[in-house]
Design a protein around this motif. Structure first.
Motif: not given
Length: 505
Positions: A1-13, A105-116
């Motif tokens: 099952m897909t699990r997605v992690l979204s990282i928001y960087l509000p002050y990235w610049p 302003d963000g990143l997206v990661l598919d964490t399925a299978g690697c969070d353990h």
């Protein structure tokens, strides 16, 4: 099952600018300016500047009038995008085989299978946010079943970090504003004119009429957020990454066929590694299905490895987790992390003792149960018991200190001392009885005190603090290690509270 992690960087610049040499102090508010036609406006502002009312889009002259000490620099959107790609590459090598930048302003990661590998989803998210904070980058994170839901919760959920349980995507996003769906601003304004403010209100509208008026993009974003339509994550690729791939004329799906081509790809990647003089520390095998879904299996090694048999075994052990669906049309093997491989000469003296080669076992256990479950403990030179032992990797070289070898320490030390209620005569008498976890113990024998003072050079809060440790033997024969905060005379040395820190065998 897909699990997605979204990282928001509000002050990235502004966070990126502060990391550059000669950047202004973090105590000074910072904003970036740009030109909008003939006007100079604020492109981005850090948290400190926004507290004083500076916001993106504000005229520069007004911002300077509002905040005279504001430090202004030129905005560089191209450099921000390039920096975001580099940040994605860093996350690719450390956290997940499928990472993409989510501009601006963000990143997206598919964490399925690697969070353990990090002790679960919470451990992975906590480790990533901690490292970003250490680097001076403000970040918020959300983990959900879909990219759209994680993106929306990270930016509009109101929490610094949130994990949406599997299957609860709808409940998490139904009350969020429609701008969380990554729609164009003009489309959002038109929806507001119609009185549609939240995702739930939009999802309840008749599709035919809304699609005819606003186009297919509107409900495509809705379906992606709810998981009805798959949204692929195209991982970022580093130009220096070593990889091999195989495209099939006809899709494959049988486990034995997948295993056969996995071994072939491992052989090819080892040839490439030999040319580079390197060994693999992490391998990512991407299975691209005909429905455009990418299934990834990852393996990690304790040391650089270039052994075909060993790497093939680690990857083939995970084939059962691959769901080929209607077939796999492409397999791509990537060396996500490589290090210089130094070969050592075998000793000719066969009578000499050598260390048993258990690294293959280490790798098998680490990839099956997570690298955090396999560790060595080393002793550190410190007076504080909770800091006297540190976990390191099974193959990591670290010197152990014998400074505390002569002290009596319990084999079982609790991570956090537990409060107890004790009956004792001050200032330096051990308890006669104490209550721990609802059970009362009568002390038959006691030894102590052993006084330990706080390490003021590590923390100002420990300056002048004192602990008096006692070894207590109860009537039942159990032996405990307890301490009292404070010396029993001066109140500024501690609150005179009792805690249980360990238990003897």
């Amino acid at each position: 099952m897909t699990r997605v992690l979204s990282i928001y960087l509000p002050y990235w610049p502004t966070d990126r600018q502060r990391r550059l040499p000669g950047a202004p102090s973090r105590d000074v508010p910072l904003a970036l300016k740009t030109k909008l036609g003939s006007k100079r406006v604020i492109f981005s502002a850090d948290d400190l500047a926004r507290r004083y009312g500076v916001y993106p889009g504000m005229p520069v002259a007004r911002a300077q009038l509002l905040l005279p000490e504001l430090d202004l620099l030129d905005a560089r959107p191209e450099a921000d995008a390039e920096g975001l790609e580099k940040l994605a590459l860093w996350a690719l090598r450390r956290y997940s085989p499928r990472v993409a930048s989510d501009p601006p302003d963000g990143l997206v990661l598919d964490t399925a299978g690697c969070d353990h590998l990090f002790g679960g989803e919470e451990g992975l998210m906590r480790d990533l946010l901690r490292r970003l904070e250490t680097a001076g980058v403000t970040a918020r994170a959300a983990l959900a079943d879909t990219w759209g839901a994680a993106h929306a919760v990270a930016r509009f959920g109101g929490e610094a970090a949130r994990i949406v349980p599997a299957g609860q995507t709808g409940e998490a996003i139904i009350n969020l504003p429609v701008m969380a769906l990554r729609l164009f601003n003009d489309l959002i304004d038109e929806l507001r004119v119609l009185g549609i403010e939240t995702i739930g209100e939009l999802a309840a509208k008749p599709r035919a009429a809304m699609t005819q008026r606003f186009g297919p993009e509107l409900f495509r974003r809705v379906d992606q957020a709810f998981g009805r339509v798959h949204e692929p994550i195209t991982p970022v690729e580093s130009p220096e990454l070593i990889f091999v791939e195989r495209v099939f004329a006809e899709p494959i799906g049988a486990p034995e066929t997948i295993e056969k081509y996995t071994r072939r790809l491992v052989g090819q990647i080892c040839d490439r590694l030999e040319v580079e003089g390197k060994g693999a520390r992490r391998l990512d095998l991407h299975h691209v299905r005909v429905d455009n879904r990418i299934l990834t299996t990852s393996v990690m090694t304790a040391r650089p490895v270039r052994d075909i048999k060993r790497l093939s075994k680690l990857l083939c052990d995970k084939i059962e987790a691959v769901e080929p669906g209607f077939g796999i049309e492409k397999m791509k093997l990537v060396v996500a992390q490589a290090e210089r491989l130094t070969l050592s000469q075998t000793k000719a003296d066969f009578s000499s003792e050598t260390r048993a080669d258990v690294e293959d076992l280490w790798d098998t256990l680490a990839n099956r149960y997570g690298d955090k479950r396999l560790y060595r403990a080393v002793s550190l030179a410190t007076d504080m018991p909770e800091r006297s032992v540190r976990r390191i990797g099974p193959t990591q070289a670290a010197a152990s200190s014998s400074r505390n070898a002569g002290f009596k320490r319990p084999p079982r030390l609790y991570r956090c001392p537990e409060a107890i209620q004790a009956l004792a005569v001050l200032p330096d008498h051990p308890p006669r009885a104490f209550t721990w976890r609802g059970q009362r113990y009568h002390v038959a024998r006691a030894d102590g005190p052993e006084r330990i003072k706080g390490e003021w050079w590590l923390s100002e809060d420990e300056d002048g603090q004192v602990r008096d440790y006692y070894i207590l033997e109860a009537d039942s024969g159990e032996r405990f290690w307890v301490f009292r905060t404070g010396d029993g005379v001066n109140s500024d040395t501690g609150a005179l509270s009792w805690f249980l820190h360990g238990k003897f065998a």
